[in-house]
Write a protein that holds these residues in place. Structure first.
Motif, mmCIF file in Angstrom:
data_model
loop_
_atom_site.group_PDB
_atom_site.id
_atom_site.type_symbol
_atom_site.label_atom_id
_atom_site.label_comp_id
_atom_site.label_asym_id
_atom_site.label_seq_id
_atom_site.Cartn_x
_atom_site.Cartn_y
_atom_site.Cartn_z
ATOM 1 N N LYS A 122 18.204 -24.708 31.059
ATOM 2 C CA LYS A 122 17.834 -23.373 30.394
ATOM 3 C C LYS A 122 16.809 -23.735 29.229
ATOM 4 O O LYS A 122 17.076 -24.875 28.401
ATOM 5 N N GLY A 123 15.829 -23.181 29.181
ATOM 6 C CA GLY A 123 14.773 -23.411 28.253
ATOM 7 C C GLY A 123 13.365 -22.987 28.813
ATOM 8 O O GLY A 123 13.179 -22.386 29.531
ATOM 9 N N LYS A 124 12.244 -23.852 28.136
ATOM 10 C CA LYS A 124 11.030 -23.372 28.749
ATOM 11 C C LYS A 124 10.589 -24.087 29.849
ATOM 12 O O LYS A 124 11.111 -25.153 30.245
ATOM 13 N N PHE A 125 10.019 -23.482 30.679
ATOM 14 C CA PHE A 125 9.311 -24.278 32.012
ATOM 15 C C PHE A 125 8.252 -24.561 31.962
ATOM 16 O O PHE A 125 7.315 -24.018 31.126
ATOM 17 N N ASP A 126 7.587 -25.601 32.688
ATOM 18 C CA ASP A 126 6.169 -26.205 32.626
ATOM 19 C C ASP A 126 5.148 -25.319 33.248
ATOM 20 O O ASP A 126 5.563 -24.739 34.334
ATOM 21 N N ARG A 127 4.005 -25.369 32.951
ATOM 22 C CA ARG A 127 2.949 -24.813 33.638
ATOM 23 C C ARG A 127 2.540 -25.717 34.626
ATOM 24 O O ARG A 127 2.435 -26.964 34.498
ATOM 25 N N ILE A 128 2.163 -25.206 35.942
ATOM 26 C CA ILE A 128 1.514 -25.926 36.956
ATOM 27 C C ILE A 128 -0.008 -25.339 37.232
ATOM 28 O O ILE A 128 0.005 -24.263 37.935
ATOM 29 N N GLY A 129 -1.022 -25.985 36.835
ATOM 30 C CA GLY A 129 -2.183 -25.461 36.849
ATOM 31 C C GLY A 129 -2.522 -23.773 36.180
ATOM 32 O O GLY A 129 -2.080 -23.788 35.044
ATOM 33 N N SER A 164 7.270 -24.708 36.690
ATOM 34 C CA SER A 164 8.407 -25.890 37.000
ATOM 35 C C SER A 164 9.451 -25.855 35.920
ATOM 36 O O SER A 164 9.216 -26.178 34.778
ATOM 37 N N CYS A 165 10.787 -26.210 36.603
ATOM 38 C CA CYS A 165 11.927 -26.601 35.739
ATOM 39 C C CYS A 165 11.695 -28.011 35.208
ATOM 40 O O CYS A 165 11.054 -28.958 35.897
ATOM 41 N N LYS A 166 11.922 -28.132 33.771
ATOM 42 C CA LYS A 166 11.631 -29.338 33.345
ATOM 43 C C LYS A 166 12.710 -30.430 33.572
ATOM 44 O O LYS A 166 12.446 -31.524 33.507
ATOM 45 N N SER A 216 5.283 -16.303 41.309
ATOM 46 C CA SER A 216 4.191 -17.184 41.098
ATOM 47 C C SER A 216 3.117 -15.984 40.141
ATOM 48 O O SER A 216 2.627 -15.009 40.920
ATOM 49 N N ARG A 217 2.847 -16.773 39.216
ATOM 50 C CA ARG A 217 2.108 -15.700 38.355
ATOM 51 C C ARG A 217 0.482 -16.140 38.440
ATOM 52 O O ARG A 217 0.068 -16.845 37.639
ATOM 53 N N THR A 218 0.061 -16.088 39.555
ATOM 54 C CA THR A 218 -1.437 -16.637 39.995
ATOM 55 C C THR A 218 -2.373 -15.333 39.992
ATOM 56 O O THR A 218 -1.825 -14.388 40.404
ATOM 57 N N PRO A 219 -3.612 -15.528 39.678
ATOM 58 C CA PRO A 219 -4.466 -14.394 39.794
ATOM 59 C C PRO A 219 -4.650 -14.013 41.257
ATOM 60 O O PRO A 219 -4.809 -12.601 41.630
ATOM 61 N N ALA A 244 -4.097 -30.278 39.593
ATOM 62 C CA ALA A 244 -3.894 -28.934 38.796
ATOM 63 C C ALA A 244 -5.376 -28.526 38.663
ATOM 64 O O ALA A 244 -6.224 -29.286 38.340
ATOM 65 N N PRO A 245 -5.831 -27.472 38.764
ATOM 66 C CA PRO A 245 -7.067 -26.620 38.527
ATOM 67 C C PRO A 245 -7.395 -26.583 36.966
ATOM 68 O O PRO A 245 -6.737 -26.970 36.407
ATOM 69 N N GLU A 246 -8.676 -26.227 36.893
ATOM 70 C CA GLU A 246 -8.839 -26.044 35.235
ATOM 71 C C GLU A 246 -8.077 -25.060 34.648
ATOM 72 O O GLU A 246 -7.274 -24.265 35.106
ATOM 73 N N PRO A 247 -7.767 -25.589 33.221
ATOM 74 C CA PRO A 247 -6.965 -24.650 32.459
ATOM 75 C C PRO A 247 -7.313 -23.243 32.528
ATOM 76 O O PRO A 247 -8.485 -22.825 32.448
ATOM 77 N N SER A 248 -6.325 -22.305 32.614
ATOM 78 C CA SER A 248 -6.824 -21.080 32.557
ATOM 79 C C SER A 248 -7.386 -20.588 31.424
ATOM 80 O O SER A 248 -6.800 -20.947 30.383
#
Length: 300
Positions: free
Chosen positions: A54-61, A67-69, A251-254, A27-31
């Motif tokens: 159904k619920g919150k998904f995890d952040r990956i970098g 990511s599905c929990k 993917s919500r990446t810059p 994982a890169p540095e926190p956004s």
């Protein structure tokens, strides 16, 4: 996993015994997203179309809601499953499907389909139904209807050999469903077999165990040179925003990545390619001189 051991083919600096599976990159540095963005992310509720969570998904970098929990599926896995369900015959036709390095949730989902003979493959032993090397498949010619080869070719030094093997084992009219990392708008492929240091690979190709950064035109050219009829499907672009958000399919990446799904079809009238490492076909016998009687055909 299936990708790891493929790294050995590039030299003594890497472990022998190539493979095409690898873990997720570190994982890169926190956004540095705004507090408002983090608040919106924390409130987001999604649904996994692979395992039903159904619920919150995890952040990956730098990728929020990735990511599905429960089943750990990523955006690309859920997009692929949505495509298979809505755009292909996998849920209704009787098909033989060979899936390379699937996620656990994908395997559980697809194995439930009674119409499929669904088989998984990994390079390492005891990791899947079959232990297979994608560059030298121990499978008969024309023995599979569908191959799923997702984020694997970028790990294989001799990707042309892998493509030839995929073509060989597919039945005429069959298809390979592929995806590789592609940066949007990138037309220049980065590929250098002398780069073997993991840090240099990460710098040059985006991940420590990648051996190239594909450009879409080169991927298409190599698949077509193998004999495939190739289509890059912008399935994400066809979906309405509500569906994309519900299942968190992008993917919500810059840095924007091309999320096309690539379909490589073997023509219905295609002959099987020779197996990897097989000897070339024998030269045809020369015609014998004309005689008063027709020459008998030589037995082979």
């Amino acid at each position: 996993r299936y990708r790891r051991l493929f790294l050995g083919v590039l030299g003594a600096a890497v472990v022998a015994g190539a493979a095409c599976s690898s873990p997720e990159p570190a994982a890169p540095e926190p956004s540095k997203a705004s507090p408002q963005a983090h608040k919106a992310e924390a409130a987001a509720i999604h649904e996994c179309n692979i395992c039903g969570y159904k619920g919150k998904f995890d952040r990956i970098g730098a990728r929020p809601d990735a990511s599905c929990k429960r089943c750990k599926s990523r955006e690309r896995h859920r997009l692929l499953m949505h495509y298979l369900e809505h755009e292909t015959p996998l849920l209704r036709d009787k098909l033989d499907v060979l899936h390379f390095s699937p996620m656990r949730g994908e395997t559980q989902r697809l194995r439930k389909l009674k119409n499929l003979r669904y088989v998984t493959a990994e390079y390492e032993a005891n990791k899947a139904d079959l232990q297979l090397d994608l560059t030298a498949l121990t499978q008969p010619d024309a023995s599979w209807d569908v191959l799923i080869v997702y984020h694997i070719l970028e790990h294989i030094p001799d990707d042309r050999k892998a493509m030839a093997e995929m073509f060989r084992v597919l039945r005429p009219g069959g298809m390979a469903i592929l995806q590789v990392p592609l940066k949007t708008g990138n037309l220049q492929q980065k590929e250098d077999p002398t780069v073997v240091d993991p840090k240099e690979r990460a710098k040059e190709f985006g991940q420590w165990d990648h051996v190239r950064m594909y450009a879409a035109p080169v991927l298409k050219e190599r698949l077509e040179a193998t004999g495939f009829v190739v289509e890059a499907v912008d399935y994400l672009g066809k979906l309405d925003p509500a569906t994309v958000e519900k299942f968190s399919l992008h993917s919500r990446t810059p840095e924007k990545y091309d999320e096309h799904i690539w379909i490589a079809r073997k023509p219905a009238n295609a002959a099987a390619a020779p197996a990897a490492g097989a000897p070339p076909p024998a030269e045809p016998a020369k015609a014998e001189p004309a005689t008063t009687k027709p020459a008998k055909a030589k037995k082979k």
